[in-house]
Motif scaffolding. Structure first.
Motif, PDB file in Angstrom:
ATOM      1  N   MET A 116       0.833  -1.194   0.000  1.00  0.00           N
ATOM      2  CA  MET A 116       0.000   0.000   0.000  1.00  0.00           C
ATOM      3  C   MET A 116       0.870   1.247   0.000  1.00  0.00           C
ATOM      4  N   LYS A 117       0.411   2.270  -0.703  1.00  0.00           N
ATOM      5  CA  LYS A 117       1.170   3.511  -0.751  1.00  0.00           C
ATOM      6  C   LYS A 117       1.019   4.263   0.568  1.00  0.00           C
ATOM      7  N   ARG A 118       1.927   5.181   0.814  1.00  0.00           N
ATOM      8  CA  ARG A 118       1.868   5.982   2.031  1.00  0.00           C
ATOM      9  C   ARG A 118       0.689   6.942   1.947  1.00  0.00           C
ATOM     10  N   PRO A 119      -0.167   6.988   2.962  1.00  0.00           N
ATOM     11  CA  PRO A 119      -1.333   7.872   2.893  1.00  0.00           C
ATOM     12  C   PRO A 119      -0.952   9.337   3.017  1.00  0.00           C
ATOM     13  N   LEU A 120      -1.828  10.186   2.536  1.00  0.00           N
ATOM     14  CA  LEU A 120      -1.654  11.623   2.724  1.00  0.00           C
ATOM     15  C   LEU A 120      -1.840  11.992   4.189  1.00  0.00           C
ATOM     16  N   LEU A 121      -2.795  11.330   4.835  1.00  0.00           N
ATOM     17  CA  LEU A 121      -3.210  11.736   6.174  1.00  0.00           C
ATOM     18  C   LEU A 121      -3.541  10.513   7.025  1.00  0.00           C
ATOM     19  N   SER A 122      -3.014  10.493   8.241  1.00  0.00           N
ATOM     20  CA  SER A 122      -3.398   9.482   9.230  1.00  0.00           C
ATOM     21  C   SER A 122      -4.334  10.134  10.241  1.00  0.00           C
TER      22      SER A 122
ATOM     23  N   ALA B 267     -12.626   8.861   2.190  1.00  0.00           N
ATOM     24  CA  ALA B 267     -11.447   8.009   2.051  1.00  0.00           C
ATOM     25  C   ALA B 267     -10.575   8.359   0.853  1.00  0.00           C
ATOM     26  N   GLY B 268     -11.007   9.259  -0.009  1.00  0.00           N
ATOM     27  CA  GLY B 268     -10.235   9.498  -1.220  1.00  0.00           C
ATOM     28  C   GLY B 268     -10.193   8.233  -2.054  1.00  0.00           C
ATOM     29  N   ASP B 269      -8.995   7.788  -2.420  1.00  0.00           N
ATOM     30  CA  ASP B 269      -8.876   6.534  -3.180  1.00  0.00           C
ATOM     31  C   ASP B 269      -8.637   5.347  -2.241  1.00  0.00           C
ATOM     32  N   ARG B 270      -9.091   5.445  -1.016  1.00  0.00           N
ATOM     33  CA  ARG B 270      -8.981   4.480   0.088  1.00  0.00           C
ATOM     34  C   ARG B 270      -7.605   4.480   0.718  1.00  0.00           C
ATOM     35  N   ASP B 271      -6.544   4.510  -0.072  1.00  0.00           N
ATOM     36  CA  ASP B 271      -5.200   4.530   0.504  1.00  0.00           C
ATOM     37  C   ASP B 271      -4.738   5.941   0.851  1.00  0.00           C
ATOM     38  N   GLU B 272      -5.556   6.960   0.518  1.00  0.00           N
ATOM     39  CA  GLU B 272      -5.145   8.334   0.799  1.00  0.00           C
ATOM     40  C   GLU B 272      -5.307   8.690   2.278  1.00  0.00           C
ATOM     41  N   VAL B 273      -6.223   8.010   2.961  1.00  0.00           N
ATOM     42  CA  VAL B 273      -6.486   8.275   4.372  1.00  0.00           C
ATOM     43  C   VAL B 273      -6.368   6.964   5.146  1.00  0.00           C
ATOM     44  N   GLU B 274      -5.657   7.021   6.267  1.00  0.00           N
ATOM     45  CA  GLU B 274      -5.505   5.879   7.159  1.00  0.00           C
ATOM     46  C   GLU B 274      -6.136   6.224   8.508  1.00  0.00           C
ATOM     47  N   ILE B 275      -6.951   5.304   9.053  1.00  0.00           N
ATOM     48  CA  ILE B 275      -7.555   5.493  10.360  1.00  0.00           C
ATOM     49  C   ILE B 275      -6.831   4.588  11.349  1.00  0.00           C
ATOM     50  N   VAL B 276      -6.212   5.179  12.372  1.00  0.00           N
ATOM     51  CA  VAL B 276      -5.499   4.400  13.384  1.00  0.00           C
ATOM     52  C   VAL B 276      -6.320   4.450  14.669  1.00  0.00           C
ATOM     53  N   ILE B 277      -6.925   3.321  15.038  1.00  0.00           N
ATOM     54  CA  ILE B 277      -7.841   3.254  16.176  1.00  0.00           C
ATOM     55  C   ILE B 277      -7.210   2.431  17.290  1.00  0.00           C
ATOM     56  N   ARG B 278      -7.164   3.005  18.475  1.00  0.00           N
ATOM     57  CA  ARG B 278      -6.740   2.283  19.666  1.00  0.00           C
ATOM     58  C   ARG B 278      -7.918   2.304  20.637  1.00  0.00           C
ATOM     59  N   ASP B 279      -8.460   1.116  20.907  1.00  0.00           N
ATOM     60  CA  ASP B 279      -9.763   0.970  21.545  1.00  0.00           C
ATOM     61  C   ASP B 279      -9.631   0.259  22.889  1.00  0.00           C
TER      62      ASP B 279
ATOM     63  N   ALA C  97       1.210   5.605  13.147  1.00  0.00           N
ATOM     64  CA  ALA C  97       0.688   6.199  11.916  1.00  0.00           C
ATOM     65  C   ALA C  97       1.707   6.121  10.783  1.00  0.00           C
ATOM     66  N   SER C  98       1.202   5.987   9.555  1.00  0.00           N
ATOM     67  CA  SER C  98       2.065   5.858   8.377  1.00  0.00           C
ATOM     68  C   SER C  98       2.303   7.174   7.657  1.00  0.00           C
ATOM     69  N   ALA C  99       1.361   8.115   7.777  1.00  0.00           N
ATOM     70  CA  ALA C  99       1.433   9.359   7.006  1.00  0.00           C
ATOM     71  C   ALA C  99       2.376  10.365   7.663  1.00  0.00           C
ATOM     72  N   ALA C 100       2.847  11.311   6.851  1.00  0.00           N
ATOM     73  CA  ALA C 100       3.671  12.399   7.375  1.00  0.00           C
ATOM     74  C   ALA C 100       2.834  13.417   8.129  1.00  0.00           C
ATOM     75  N   HIS C 101       1.528  13.457   7.834  1.00  0.00           N
ATOM     76  CA  HIS C 101       0.620  14.400   8.490  1.00  0.00           C
ATOM     77  C   HIS C 101      -0.498  13.637   9.176  1.00  0.00           C
ATOM     78  N   VAL C 102      -0.885  14.132  10.362  1.00  0.00           N
ATOM     79  CA  VAL C 102      -1.807  13.415  11.235  1.00  0.00           C
ATOM     80  C   VAL C 102      -2.852  14.391  11.771  1.00  0.00           C
ATOM     81  N   CYS C 103      -4.042  13.864  12.057  1.00  0.00           N
ATOM     82  CA  CYS C 103      -5.065  14.649  12.744  1.00  0.00           C
ATOM     83  C   CYS C 103      -5.806  13.758  13.726  1.00  0.00           C
ATOM     84  N   HIS C 104      -6.492  14.391  14.673  1.00  0.00           N
ATOM     85  CA  HIS C 104      -7.328  13.667  15.619  1.00  0.00           C
ATOM     86  C   HIS C 104      -8.761  13.587  15.079  1.00  0.00           C
ATOM     87  N   LEU C 105      -9.445  12.515  15.440  1.00  0.00           N
ATOM     88  CA  LEU C 105     -10.898  12.469  15.306  1.00  0.00           C
ATOM     89  C   LEU C 105     -11.424  11.664  16.489  1.00  0.00           C
TER      90      LEU C 105
END
Length: 307
Positions: free
Chosen positions: A1-7, A28-40, A82-90
């Motif tokens: 998988m390619k590196r996402p734009l945003l984690s 999701a963009g093209d699905r690989d553009e955004v990565e969701i990292v969930i710790r539950d 996270a895999s992306a160079a840029h990250v945000c919270h949700l």
């Protein structure tokens, strides 16, 4: 998988009420553009089935960590993974709006060296109904570092789902202070701004939800005041222009929290403290604190019996 734009990092705990809506809001963009990292850490894996319903559409990195209820600890772990160079919270009760991903692309392209990207956020209630807009007191483009610091000292006017930050900057400053539960994001915005420019776009592309079960409504009020004072002491400086306003703002915030819990004289005390600032500093306080934008939605919910 390619590196996402945003984690997108999501610390989850007992989030069944709104988690499905939060995940559904992510484009999701093209699905690989955004990565969701969930710790539950939800009891009994109660949220895992909700997450799995979105696994076909979204690129999800999910881990169940029942021994780690701390949202700050889970957030730090998620950013490290996270895999992306840029990250945000949700957070599990917040939302993306339609243009979130498009605006993220544009900001990163316009300011690739920025450590932190900011936008406003809508304020919504438990049903997702819009109550108002939460806007930091900045203009589009790069923010002067002193103006940023002075405004942020008066009030954390940044809704947690709104910022995007460089992952390497987050890791370099040590992430969120895990000893804090109320002010770790406020503390983080100061730390990140020391490692690079801050860029602002005035389009609201996320939504912050107000409800009676949020940590800010249920947390210990004495600790709340202590944590606000701690962040101030870490960041106040000799050449700052807003020290008196900042200290007054922290006192008013603590009193407003008491008022929200039904303490009858807290609001009167808050008004009295504000009046002591005088016209000039009082005007700056209103501008920097965004108090009208923050309080009016809560008053609406109080009258509706929703908080």
């Amino acid at each position: 998988m390619k590196r996402p734009l945003l984690s997108v990092v999501m610390p989850v705990h007992g989030g069944g009420q709104w988690l499905d809506e939060a995940l559904a809001s992510v484009q999701a963009g093209d699905r690989d553009e955004v990565e969701i990292v969930i710790r539950d850490s939800s009891p009994g894996k109660s949220c895992e089935s909700i997450v799995m319903r979105h696994a076909g559409r979204l690129r999800i990195d999910y881990a169940y960590l029942p021994e780690i209820p701390s949202w700050t600890r889970k957030t730090n772990m998620a950013v490290k993974a996270a895999s992306a160079a840029h990250v945000c919270h949700l957070h599990q009760d917040d939302l993306w709006l339609e243009d979130r991903l498009a605006v993220a692309r544009q900001m990163i392209a316009a300011a690739p060296d920025a450590a932190l990207f900011l936008t406003p956020a809508l304020i919504v209630d438990g049903r997702g109904k819009r109550l108002g807009r939460w806007r930091p007191p900045f203009h589009d483009g790069f923010i002067d570092s002193a103006d940023y610091r002075d405004a942020l000292l008066v009030q954390n006017s940044i809704a947690i789902p709104a910022p995007i930050f460089r992952r390497n900057a987050y890791l370099a400053v040590g992430g969120m202070d895990e000893s804090l539960w109320y002010t770790p994001d406020w503390d983080l915005w100061f730390k990140l701004a020391k490692l690079g420019p801050v860029y602002y776009d005035s389009r609201a592309v996320t939504a912050f939800r107000i409800h009676k079960n949020s940590l800010t409504m249920t947390g210990d009020r004495r600790e709340l005041a202590e944590q606000m004072d701690l962040v101030l002491e870490r960041n106040l400086c000799a050449d700052g222009k807003t020290e008196r306003i900042s200290r007054t703002s922290a006192k008013i915030n603590a009193l407003l929290s008491d008022a929200a819990l039904g303490h009858p004289y807290a609001m009167i005390k808050a008004v009295a403290i504000f009046l002591l600032l005088g016209p000039a500093e009082g005007s700056r306080y209103i501008r920097y604190s965004r108090i009208v934008e923050r309080v009016v939605p809560r008053i609406k919910l109080r009258f509706a019996g929703m908080i």
